[in-house]
Enzyme design. Sequence first.
Site, mmCIF file in Angstrom:
data_model
loop_
_atom_site.group_PDB
_atom_site.id
_atom_site.type_symbol
_atom_site.label_atom_id
_atom_site.label_comp_id
_atom_site.label_asym_id
_atom_site.label_seq_id
_atom_site.Cartn_x
_atom_site.Cartn_y
_atom_site.Cartn_z
ATOM 1 N N GLU A 41 13.361 -33.769 97.611
ATOM 2 C CA GLU A 41 12.603 -33.394 98.820
ATOM 3 C C GLU A 41 11.154 -33.834 98.671
ATOM 4 O O GLU A 41 10.464 -33.400 97.742
ATOM 5 C CB GLU A 41 12.682 -31.866 99.016
ATOM 6 C CG GLU A 41 11.828 -31.357 100.165
ATOM 7 C CD GLU A 41 11.783 -29.822 100.226
ATOM 8 O OE1 GLU A 41 12.749 -29.161 99.794
ATOM 9 O OE2 GLU A 41 10.756 -29.304 100.703
ATOM 10 N N ARG A 45 3.161 -33.232 103.289
ATOM 11 C CA ARG A 45 1.861 -32.557 103.190
ATOM 12 C C ARG A 45 0.737 -33.516 102.872
ATOM 13 O O ARG A 45 -0.415 -33.103 102.784
ATOM 14 C CB ARG A 45 1.898 -31.504 102.080
ATOM 15 C CG ARG A 45 2.732 -30.315 102.414
ATOM 16 C CD ARG A 45 2.727 -29.327 101.264
ATOM 17 N NE ARG A 45 3.979 -28.607 101.252
ATOM 18 C CZ ARG A 45 4.407 -27.850 100.262
ATOM 19 N NH1 ARG A 45 3.673 -27.702 99.178
ATOM 20 N NH2 ARG A 45 5.559 -27.238 100.344
ATOM 21 N N LYS A 129 17.223 -22.668 103.324
ATOM 22 C CA LYS A 129 16.288 -22.575 102.204
ATOM 23 C C LYS A 129 15.807 -21.122 102.160
ATOM 24 O O LYS A 129 15.379 -20.589 103.194
ATOM 25 C CB LYS A 129 15.120 -23.534 102.472
ATOM 26 C CG LYS A 129 13.944 -23.410 101.535
ATOM 27 C CD LYS A 129 13.010 -24.591 101.719
ATOM 28 C CE LYS A 129 11.720 -24.423 100.931
ATOM 29 N NZ LYS A 129 11.046 -25.719 100.707
HETATM 30 C C1 3PG Z 1 7.826 -25.818 98.292
HETATM 31 O O1 3PG Z 1 6.804 -26.493 98.363
HETATM 32 O O2 3PG Z 1 8.826 -25.927 99.010
HETATM 33 C C2 3PG Z 1 7.815 -24.790 97.265
HETATM 34 O O3 3PG Z 1 6.670 -24.035 97.453
HETATM 35 C C3 3PG Z 1 7.841 -25.319 95.869
HETATM 36 O O4 3PG Z 1 7.631 -24.201 95.108
HETATM 37 P P1 3PG Z 1 7.295 -24.269 93.544
HETATM 38 O O5 3PG Z 1 6.074 -25.144 93.396
HETATM 39 O O6 3PG Z 1 7.063 -22.834 93.160
HETATM 40 O O7 3PG Z 1 8.501 -24.868 92.867
#
Ligand code: 3PG
Length: 208
Positions: A41, A45, A129
């Site tokens: 994924e 951003r 999710k």
């Molecule tokens: C995301 O960006 O979907 C999650 O916040 C990733 O979370 P993490 O950095 O705690 O794995």
Amino acid sequence: MQTISAILALGPVVPVLTIDDVETAVPLARALAKGGLPAIEVTLRTAASPDAIRAIAAEVPEATVGAGTILTPKHYEAAVDAGARFIVSPGCTPDLVRAATESEVPFLPGAATASEVMTLMGANFTHMKFFPAGPAGGVKMLAALAAPLPAVRFCPTGGVTLENAPDYLALPNVACVGGSWVAPADAVKARDWGRIEELARAAAALRK
Ligand code: 3PG
């Protein structure tokens, strides 16, 4: 087009990537796929993210690249145009449900409460999710949701680590987990693809 269920079955962990430099996208995706995590994924951003998705889709056939942080139908369309094979959102809106219905590219909407899960079930979603997994109640919350809502499968993301992932993966309603730990920013900055491949290998060994 693969279903979201098939994509989430590609590995126990979906790496969540925030890519600042498009030049890192292809070697990063290759290292993750080589380590055993082909479903990736890329969050929408950063300014580089659409080109990063485009580059991975074109140059890394062994990876299945999706787009995350999709908040609007415009984002959905931009991600599909870039070649995303699945779409992920931290939540959901009626506009996103419509965009998903009109697209062939499957959607993984976000949910964190029983009511959100039930609303998405009403829109025919079976996979969601669970976000933000840790702050929203973690393993205990997901285990509690499985009793009244056993048909739904989740990809918990947000605060998942190599250490706590096995507890999530042991739940019957967890398809896989998502997390950024497999591609730490310092390793990406240092172009340390060997380290990322090793982190992916350790994550892939978790197995469902
Ligand atoms: C995301 O960006 O979907 C999650 O916040 C990733 O979370 P993490 O950095 O705690 O794995």
